[in-house]
Design a protein around this motif. Structure first.
Motif, PDB file in Angstrom:
ATOM      1  N   PHE A 240       7.416   8.791   1.666  1.00  0.00           N
ATOM      2  CA  PHE A 240       8.057   8.896   3.000  1.00  0.00           C
ATOM      3  C   PHE A 240       7.698   7.746   3.706  1.00  0.00           C
ATOM      4  N   MET A 241       6.251   7.308   3.699  1.00  0.00           N
ATOM      5  CA  MET A 241       5.939   6.209   4.125  1.00  0.00           C
ATOM      6  C   MET A 241       6.743   4.821   3.672  1.00  0.00           C
ATOM      7  N   PHE A 242       6.882   4.914   2.248  1.00  0.00           N
ATOM      8  CA  PHE A 242       7.570   3.766   1.524  1.00  0.00           C
ATOM      9  C   PHE A 242       9.153   3.478   2.135  1.00  0.00           C
ATOM     10  N   ILE A 243       9.800   4.791   2.357  1.00  0.00           N
ATOM     11  CA  ILE A 243      10.879   4.614   2.487  1.00  0.00           C
ATOM     12  C   ILE A 243      10.988   4.156   4.098  1.00  0.00           C
ATOM     13  N   ASP A 244      10.228   4.694   5.049  1.00  0.00           N
ATOM     14  CA  ASP A 244      10.373   4.245   6.292  1.00  0.00           C
ATOM     15  C   ASP A 244       9.974   2.733   6.374  1.00  0.00           C
ATOM     16  N   CYS A 245       9.239   2.210   5.533  1.00  0.00           N
ATOM     17  CA  CYS A 245       8.941   0.771   5.659  1.00  0.00           C
ATOM     18  C   CYS A 245      10.124  -0.111   5.179  1.00  0.00           C
ATOM     19  N   ILE A 246      11.057   0.526   4.198  1.00  0.00           N
ATOM     20  CA  ILE A 246      12.128  -0.133   3.900  1.00  0.00           C
ATOM     21  C   ILE A 246      13.517  -0.233   4.864  1.00  0.00           C
ATOM     22  N   VAL A 247      13.441   1.318   5.435  1.00  0.00           N
ATOM     23  CA  VAL A 247      14.585   1.555   6.328  1.00  0.00           C
ATOM     24  C   VAL A 247      14.364   0.572   7.724  1.00  0.00           C
TER      25      VAL A 247
ATOM     26  N   PHE B 131       0.920  -1.305   0.022  1.00  0.00           N
ATOM     27  CA  PHE B 131      -0.009  -0.089   0.000  1.00  0.00           C
ATOM     28  C   PHE B 131       0.874   1.258  -0.056  1.00  0.00           C
ATOM     29  N   ALA B 132       2.036   1.079   0.663  1.00  0.00           N
ATOM     30  CA  ALA B 132       2.820   2.410   0.779  1.00  0.00           C
ATOM     31  C   ALA B 132       3.665   2.489  -0.775  1.00  0.00           C
ATOM     32  N   ALA B 133       3.981   1.441  -1.188  1.00  0.00           N
ATOM     33  CA  ALA B 133       4.443   1.734  -2.454  1.00  0.00           C
ATOM     34  C   ALA B 133       3.592   2.137  -3.631  1.00  0.00           C
ATOM     35  N   TRP B 134       2.213   1.554  -3.423  1.00  0.00           N
ATOM     36  CA  TRP B 134       1.134   2.071  -4.284  1.00  0.00           C
ATOM     37  C   TRP B 134       1.059   3.729  -4.102  1.00  0.00           C
ATOM     38  N   LEU B 135       1.112   4.008  -2.918  1.00  0.00           N
ATOM     39  CA  LEU B 135       0.943   5.579  -2.638  1.00  0.00           C
ATOM     40  C   LEU B 135       1.996   6.181  -3.226  1.00  0.00           C
ATOM     41  N   ALA B 136       3.211   5.854  -2.973  1.00  0.00           N
ATOM     42  CA  ALA B 136       4.310   6.477  -3.733  1.00  0.00           C
ATOM     43  C   ALA B 136       4.403   6.605  -4.971  1.00  0.00           C
TER      44      ALA B 136
END
Length: 318
Positions: free
Chosen positions: A105-112, A39-44
């Motif tokens: 930023f959500m997608f980066i946070d999920c990865i980090v 979902f975060a990747a989709w938003l990004a």
């Protein structure tokens, strides 16, 4: 490079990104986490792949029926409907841009942080996300003004052609085609330059918790100070994007177009999204701690995979 500057590589961060992708998504496999990060990747990437939808050819008689139906609509109602449609389209574009800015930023946070989280990063990075969105609006407006001014000579050339079309037809066609090619080249060049800068701006804002204009200045100085390394990164990224497009087409066909459905496609192709974003983060990380999104926090499971970057950072002043 001398001994005080970090060695910038291309294949090493890609290999690390591949291992990182496996660690995040399949070691261990967590379906709920997969859907949340998807979902975060989709938003990004919201709105960025709008042109990938399938367009089915229309029959000529159906097009004619639509034209006949439109011709029956009273002129004031038709004009009002067109204005409403334009406003609606602009609203959706702005809404998608805002969601994409926050989702990045959500997608980066999920990865980090190797987690599937939506609410916490959405709240924690609202200032950075809104700043990036407003900066994007300014850049988009400036780009539209620039493209309009750049098209003025082309419009004048076409207007001039109305009077000299039959006298200098061949010569005029060459001028028009050359002007169109030059206009398209400049516009595409600016679009690619912004795409490169924006690709690095979000990680810099995530790392430094700074405003968008500060990240823009930092990234432009970094690119100016390291043109060779950035060029190699761009060339390799183009190859990766072409491979991604091929994979997306194959997966879409193999799933009977299920992968073309919004969000579902992001979930199915999540390893590709995570790999590409991780690659950009790990490439940028090589320039020093100031560009390392893991500088303040790194999950324990990432420690065997990610070698600490060199301590001295590259000079931003060039």
């Amino acid at each position: 490079m001398n001994g005080t500057e970090p060695k910038i590589e291309i294949f090493k961060p890609f290999g690390e990104a591949f291992e990182l992708m496996k660690k995040i998504l399949v070691q261990p496999f967590d379906l709920k986490k997969w859907f949340v990060i998807g979902f975060a990747a989709w938003l990004a990437s919201l709105g960025a792949s709008a042109g990938s939808n399938f367009n089915y050819p229309s029959k000529r008689d159906e097009v004619q029926k639509v034209n006949d139906a439109i011709s029956q609509i009273p002129h004031p109602i038709l004009v009002t409907g067109i204005c409403v449609l334009i406003v609606l389209v602009l609203f959706l574009i702005i809404l998608f841009a805002w969601l994409r800015a926050r989702g990045g930023f959500m997608f980066i946070d999920c990865i980090v942080k190797n987690r599937g989280a939506i609410a916490e990063p959405w709240h924690d990075f609202r200032r950075e996300g809104n700043s990036y969105f407003l900066f994007w609006l300014v850049v988009a407006l400036c780009f539209l003004i620039f493209a309009a001014l750049l098209s003025v000579p082309l419009i004048l050339l076409v207007i001039k052609g109305r009077y000299y079309f039959f006298i200098h037809r061949d010569q005029l066609n060459i001028y028009v085609i050359s002007a169109i090619v030059a206009w398209a080249f400049v516009v595409i060049l600016f679009v690619l330059a912004w795409a490169l800068i924006a690709n690095f701006m979000t990680p810099v804002m995530y790392r430094r918790r700074c405003r968008a204009y500060e990240a823009f200045g930092t990234v432009t100085k970094l690119i100016a100070a390291n043109p060779g390394e950035i060029l190699l990164y761009c060339l390799f990224l183009i190859v990766l994007l072409l491979a991604t497009a091929i994979v997306a087409c194959v997966v879409t066909c193999a799933t009977c177009c299920i992968a073309a459905i919004p969000y579902i496609g992001a979930v199915i192709l999540l390893p590709v999204f995570v790999l590409l974003r991780s690659f950009s983060l790990l490439f940028l990380r090589q320039f020093g701690p100031d560009y390392d999104v893991w500088a303040n926090f790194m999950p324990q499971e990432f420690l065997p995979l990610l070698v600490p970057p060199p301590s001295p950072s590259v000079s931003e002043a060039g």
